[in-house]
Design a protein around this motif. Structure first.
Motif, PDB file in Angstrom:
ATOM      1  N   GLY A  34       0.827  -1.202   0.000  1.00 53.70           N
ATOM      2  CA  GLY A  34       0.000   0.000   0.000  1.00 53.70           C
ATOM      3  C   GLY A  34       0.857   1.246   0.000  1.00 53.70           C
ATOM      4  N   CYS A  35       0.675   2.090  -0.998  1.00 50.97           N
ATOM      5  CA  CYS A  35       1.378   3.382  -1.018  1.00 50.97           C
ATOM      6  C   CYS A  35       0.609   4.336  -1.915  1.00 50.97           C
ATOM      7  N   ASP A  36       0.316   5.523  -1.380  1.00 52.11           N
ATOM      8  CA  ASP A  36      -0.350   6.548  -2.192  1.00 52.11           C
ATOM      9  C   ASP A  36       0.587   7.724  -2.482  1.00 52.11           C
TER      10      ASP A  36
ATOM     11  N   ARG B 140       3.416   7.469  -4.448  1.00 52.06           N
ATOM     12  CA  ARG B 140       3.596   7.270  -5.893  1.00 52.06           C
ATOM     13  C   ARG B 140       4.740   8.086  -6.490  1.00 52.06           C
ATOM     14  N   CYS B 141       5.916   7.841  -5.988  1.00 52.31           N
ATOM     15  CA  CYS B 141       7.110   8.504  -6.529  1.00 52.31           C
ATOM     16  C   CYS B 141       7.374   7.967  -7.933  1.00 52.31           C
ATOM     17  N   PRO B 142       7.666   8.843  -8.884  1.00 50.24           N
ATOM     18  CA  PRO B 142       7.886   8.380 -10.258  1.00 50.24           C
ATOM     19  C   PRO B 142       9.048   7.395 -10.371  1.00 50.24           C
ATOM     20  N   TRP B 143      10.070   7.526  -9.505  1.00 50.27           N
ATOM     21  CA  TRP B 143      11.269   6.686  -9.594  1.00 50.27           C
ATOM     22  C   TRP B 143      11.136   5.412  -8.755  1.00 50.27           C
ATOM     23  N   CYS B 144       9.973   5.195  -8.151  1.00 53.73           N
ATOM     24  CA  CYS B 144       9.807   4.085  -7.203  1.00 53.73           C
ATOM     25  C   CYS B 144      10.246   2.747  -7.821  1.00 53.73           C
ATOM     26  N   ASP B 145      11.061   1.999  -7.076  1.00 52.45           N
ATOM     27  CA  ASP B 145      11.485   0.696  -7.585  1.00 52.45           C
ATOM     28  C   ASP B 145      10.659  -0.437  -6.982  1.00 52.45           C
TER      29      ASP B 145
ATOM     30  N   SER C 292       4.235  -2.783  -4.977  1.00 50.59           N
ATOM     31  CA  SER C 292       3.729  -2.778  -3.596  1.00 50.59           C
ATOM     32  C   SER C 292       2.583  -1.790  -3.396  1.00 50.59           C
ATOM     33  N   TRP C 293       2.289  -0.971  -4.397  1.00 53.28           N
ATOM     34  CA  TRP C 293       1.348   0.142  -4.187  1.00 53.28           C
ATOM     35  C   TRP C 293      -0.070  -0.318  -3.849  1.00 53.28           C
ATOM     36  N   ASN C 294      -0.536  -1.343  -4.524  1.00 52.02           N
ATOM     37  CA  ASN C 294      -1.927  -1.757  -4.339  1.00 52.02           C
ATOM     38  C   ASN C 294      -2.019  -2.859  -3.287  1.00 52.02           C
TER      39      ASN C 294
HETATM   40 FE1  SF4 Z   1       5.857   4.795  -2.025  1.00 54.74          FE
HETATM   41 FE2  SF4 Z   1       7.741   3.941  -3.719  1.00 54.74          FE
HETATM   42 FE3  SF4 Z   1       7.694   6.511  -2.950  1.00 54.74          FE
HETATM   43 FE4  SF4 Z   1       8.400   4.582  -1.202  1.00 54.74          FE
HETATM   44  S1  SF4 Z   1       9.523   5.189  -3.069  1.00 54.74           S
HETATM   45  S2  SF4 Z   1       7.012   6.310  -0.827  1.00 54.74           S
HETATM   46  S3  SF4 Z   1       7.049   2.899  -1.886  1.00 54.74           S
HETATM   47  S4  SF4 Z   1       6.121   5.441  -4.153  1.00 54.74           S
END
Ligand code: SF4
Length: 208
Positions: free
Chosen positions: A40-42, A44-49, A53-55
């Motif tokens: 779960g994550c809202d 939503r960083c564009p570079w997220c690796d 895991s978001w949903n």
């Molecule tokens: Fe969420 Fe990914 Fe940003 Fe961490 S890096 S806060 S998991 S979007």
């Protein structure tokens, strides 16, 4: 339920993965820790690796006492609760279950949601597009700002000004920008020695 509306009482939590390893970055670098990655994550960083895991609804929920028991079975002295964005969940039951077994609790958060639970160490890693709350800044033991461009130094100072005097300050190069930005980070720390450098040492050690 979607990833933005996680509603559990915290006694069971959606888990992406758990593993026992060594903390690779920040103040606790090099220390053994059981990682609990919550879904779960809202933010939503564009570079997220770890976009997978978001949903949270894509992941099974596990009883927090079972999670803590697995950390104890691994003989872990510390547990890192991370995500995703872990503070989207009620973390009181999980931190209690870990403490009941003598396991210290460390949080990795972007600080965008209300804090819950009891933590022995809070690492705040703020994101520019969704700034942290005042509560998260006040409670951070460690501020770890990811630096990918020169503009990020001003953002780091903005965040540091919101933390307490005892909060440790770290600048960490964004992995793909390390080669280009590292000389600037070194010069910045030489001029502003209240900051330290954090590296993603787990990537050098080839561990998760
Ligand atoms: Fe969420 Fe990914 Fe940003 Fe961490 S890096 S806060 S998991 S979007």
């Amino acid at each position: 339920m979607n990833s933005n509306t996680i509603q559990t009482d915290g006694h069971s939590l959606p888990i992406v993965e758990e593993f026992y390893t060594v903390q690779g970055e920040g103040h606790n670098t090099g220390r053994a820790a059981y990682f609990i990655r919550l879904a779960g994550c809202d933010v939503r960083c564009p570079w997220c690796d770890s976009k997978h895991s978001w949903n949270a609804s894509c992941f099974a929920c596990h009883n927090v006492k079972d999670i803590a028991a697995r950390a104890e079975s691994a003989h872990a002295p510390h547990a890192v609760i991370t995500g995703g964005e872990p503070t989207m969940h009620h973390l009181g039951p999980l931190t209690s279950a870990l403490h009941d077994l003598g396991i210290a609790t460390w949080l990795e958060t972007s600080g965008t949601h209300q804090l819950s639970g009891h933590f022995d160490w809070i690492c705040l890693s703020p994101k520019r597009h969704m700034p942290p709350t005042d509560e998260a800044c006040r409670n951070a033991d460690e501020l770890k700002v990811i630096i990918s461009t020169h503009d990020d130094f001003a953002w780091a100072e903005e965040c540091a000004a919101r933390t307490t005097d005892t909060c440790l300050l770290y600048l960490q190069p964004e992995w793909d920008s390390t080669h280009d930005i590292m000389p600037d980070i070194v010069e910045y720390v030489k001029l502003h020695p209240q900051w330290r450098i954090s590296l993603q040492t787990h990537k050098f050690m080839n561990i998760p």
